[in-house]
Design a protein around this motif. Structure first.
Motif, PDB file in Angstrom:
ATOM      1  N   PHE A 126      38.957  37.427  43.148  1.00  0.00           N
ATOM      2  CA  PHE A 126      39.775  37.206  42.447  1.00  0.00           C
ATOM      3  C   PHE A 126      38.319  37.572  41.812  1.00  0.00           C
ATOM      4  CE2 PHE A 126      39.145  34.372  38.526  1.00  0.00           C
ATOM      5  CZ  PHE A 126      40.552  34.792  37.541  1.00  0.00           C
ATOM      6  N   ARG A 127      37.482  37.443  41.988  1.00  0.00           N
ATOM      7  CA  ARG A 127      36.340  37.049  40.843  1.00  0.00           C
ATOM      8  C   ARG A 127      35.454  39.241  40.722  1.00  0.00           C
ATOM      9  NH1 ARG A 127      31.940  33.990  43.146  1.00  0.00           N
ATOM     10  NH2 ARG A 127      30.370  34.533  42.082  1.00  0.00           N
ATOM     11  N   ALA A 128      35.148  39.573  41.363  1.00  0.00           N
ATOM     12  CA  ALA A 128      35.875  40.965  42.021  1.00  0.00           C
ATOM     13  C   ALA A 128      35.954  41.641  40.474  1.00  0.00           C
ATOM     14  CB  ALA A 128      35.288  41.734  43.081  1.00  0.00           C
ATOM     15  N   ASP A 129      38.202  41.115  40.862  1.00  0.00           N
ATOM     16  CA  ASP A 129      38.490  42.125  39.652  1.00  0.00           C
ATOM     17  C   ASP A 129      37.912  41.949  38.571  1.00  0.00           C
ATOM     18  OD1 ASP A 129      40.842  43.743  39.920  1.00  0.00           O
ATOM     19  OD2 ASP A 129      42.230  42.012  40.685  1.00  0.00           O
ATOM     20  N   CYS A 130      38.181  40.463  38.051  1.00  0.00           N
ATOM     21  CA  CYS A 130      37.609  39.950  37.202  1.00  0.00           C
ATOM     22  C   CYS A 130      36.417  41.344  36.715  1.00  0.00           C
ATOM     23  CB  CYS A 130      37.612  39.271  36.810  1.00  0.00           C
ATOM     24  SG  CYS A 130      39.156  37.903  36.657  1.00  0.00           S
ATOM     25  N   GLN A 131      35.398  41.511  37.264  1.00  0.00           N
ATOM     26  CA  GLN A 131      34.115  42.228  37.053  1.00  0.00           C
ATOM     27  C   GLN A 131      34.337  43.250  36.539  1.00  0.00           C
ATOM     28  OE1 GLN A 131      31.440  41.128  40.096  1.00  0.00           O
ATOM     29  NE2 GLN A 131      30.642  39.406  38.412  1.00  0.00           N
ATOM     30  N   ALA A 132      35.457  44.475  37.558  1.00  0.00           N
ATOM     31  CA  ALA A 132      35.740  45.354  37.568  1.00  0.00           C
ATOM     32  C   ALA A 132      36.575  45.883  35.909  1.00  0.00           C
ATOM     33  CB  ALA A 132      36.786  46.000  38.650  1.00  0.00           C
ATOM     34  N   HIS A 133      37.857  44.955  35.509  1.00  0.00           N
ATOM     35  CA  HIS A 133      38.424  44.911  34.508  1.00  0.00           C
ATOM     36  C   HIS A 133      37.480  44.695  33.164  1.00  0.00           C
ATOM     37  CE1 HIS A 133      41.980  46.209  37.534  1.00  0.00           C
ATOM     38  NE2 HIS A 133      42.136  47.018  36.979  1.00  0.00           N
ATOM     39  N   ASP A 134      36.384  43.747  33.388  1.00  0.00           N
ATOM     40  CA  ASP A 134      35.560  43.676  32.353  1.00  0.00           C
ATOM     41  C   ASP A 134      36.094  42.358  31.391  1.00  0.00           C
ATOM     42  OD1 ASP A 134      33.595  45.255  32.032  1.00  0.00           O
ATOM     43  OD2 ASP A 134      35.218  46.524  30.904  1.00  0.00           O
ATOM     44  N   ILE A 135      37.079  40.804  32.477  1.00  0.00           N
ATOM     45  CA  ILE A 135      37.858  40.212  32.250  1.00  0.00           C
ATOM     46  C   ILE A 135      36.554  38.896  32.233  1.00  0.00           C
ATOM     47  CG2 ILE A 135      39.710  38.587  32.875  1.00  0.00           C
ATOM     48  CD1 ILE A 135      41.128  41.184  34.133  1.00  0.00           C
ATOM     49  N   PRO A 136      36.539  37.970  31.421  1.00  0.00           N
ATOM     50  CA  PRO A 136      35.228  37.402  30.906  1.00  0.00           C
ATOM     51  C   PRO A 136      35.724  36.086  31.404  1.00  0.00           C
ATOM     52  CG  PRO A 136      36.147  37.587  28.823  1.00  0.00           C
ATOM     53  CD  PRO A 136      36.666  38.309  29.290  1.00  0.00           C
ATOM     54  N   ILE A 137      35.073  35.735  32.876  1.00  0.00           N
ATOM     55  CA  ILE A 137      34.980  34.434  32.750  1.00  0.00           C
ATOM     56  C   ILE A 137      34.335  33.581  33.274  1.00  0.00           C
ATOM     57  CG2 ILE A 137      37.441  35.147  33.901  1.00  0.00           C
ATOM     58  CD1 ILE A 137      36.174  34.564  36.494  1.00  0.00           C
ATOM     59  N   GLU A 138      33.735  32.356  33.444  1.00  0.00           N
ATOM     60  CA  GLU A 138      32.766  31.279  33.576  1.00  0.00           C
ATOM     61  C   GLU A 138      33.111  30.452  34.304  1.00  0.00           C
ATOM     62  OE1 GLU A 138      29.358  28.189  31.933  1.00  0.00           O
ATOM     63  OE2 GLU A 138      30.758  29.693  30.408  1.00  0.00           O
ATOM     64  N   ILE A 139      32.288  30.826  35.995  1.00  0.00           N
ATOM     65  CA  ILE A 139      32.830  29.648  36.787  1.00  0.00           C
ATOM     66  C   ILE A 139      32.237  28.290  36.559  1.00  0.00           C
ATOM     67  CG2 ILE A 139      33.102  28.901  39.584  1.00  0.00           C
ATOM     68  CD1 ILE A 139      33.316  32.244  39.317  1.00  0.00           C
TER      69      ILE A 139
END
Length: 213
Positions: A126-139
């Motif tokens: 999930f984290r990698a997918d967010c990075q690949a699509h420039d979806i900003p999240i902060e864990i």
């Protein structure tokens, strides 16, 4: 072993976030859901505004096809959303990794999520997918799903911490000797997040102790 992750995202990044532009006082809370990449149709509750204003505000989001009012309970509104097929966001990334949304709460300050995956590999995907699509999240937290003192209740660490501290401070006493806001401040989280943790913890404890299998 199941892994639980908590993360935040900007208010306008997650679908439904445009509501805060016109209705800054509302709170949005997702129903617990298992995203499906073929059909992502989340149900969510909204409080702090009129139903007609809510529907109009949500429809402005670039990924929304339509918003439908399903039910109303004590000035809280249950709505259902359908998304455009070409829009890719947090829900899509969660669906691709087969991750369950335990809670999602949004205010004008941002979104707070708690999700569960089957092992840390799903969380990493999930984290990698967010990075690949420039979806900003902060864990903000990652931990395994653990039983409470070996009794098999399967509370998360954050749920157990919230319930125990609320109990120790007198939140469950009558009359109460501590408010939800005071307990949340001691934990360093928002009042909405604490309320959600206590509610989910109660649900799990009831399911494991009072409901017959």
């Amino acid at each position: 072993m199941a892994t639980v992750m908590e993360f935040t995202s900007p208010a306008d990044e997650f679908p439904l976030g445009t509501v805060f532009e016109n209705l800054p006082g509302v709170t949005v809370e997702l129903e617990r859901l298992v995203p499906d990449e073929a059909l992502i149709v989340p149900y969510f509750w909204v409080r702090g505004a009129r139903a007609s204003d809510i529907e109009a505000a949500f429809e402005a989001h670039r990924g929304v096809v339509n918003i439908e009012l399903i039910d109303e309970v004590n000035d809280e509104y249950l709505l259902r959303a359908r998304w455009k097929n070409d829009y890719y966001g947090i829900l899509n990334a969660l669906a691709n990794a087969n991750i369950v949304v335990l809670s999602g709460i949004g205010t004008k300050e941002g979104w707070q999520f708690e999700v569960r995956g089957d092992g840390r590999d799903r969380i990493a995907e999930f984290r990698a997918d967010c990075q690949a699509h420039d979806i900003p999240i902060e864990i903000t937290a990652v931990h395994s799903l653990l039983p409470v003192q070996g009794d098999g209740y399967e509370l998360t660490e954050s749920q157990r911490e919230a319930l125990v501290l609320a109990y120790e401070r007198g939140y469950f006493d009558s009359p109460r000797t501590a408010s939800l806001q005071e307990v949340a401040a001691e934990l360093g989280i928002s009042q909405q997040s604490l309320s959600s943790r206590i509610r989910r913890g109660h649900r799990r404890l009831i399911a494991k102790t009072l409901i017959s299998p």
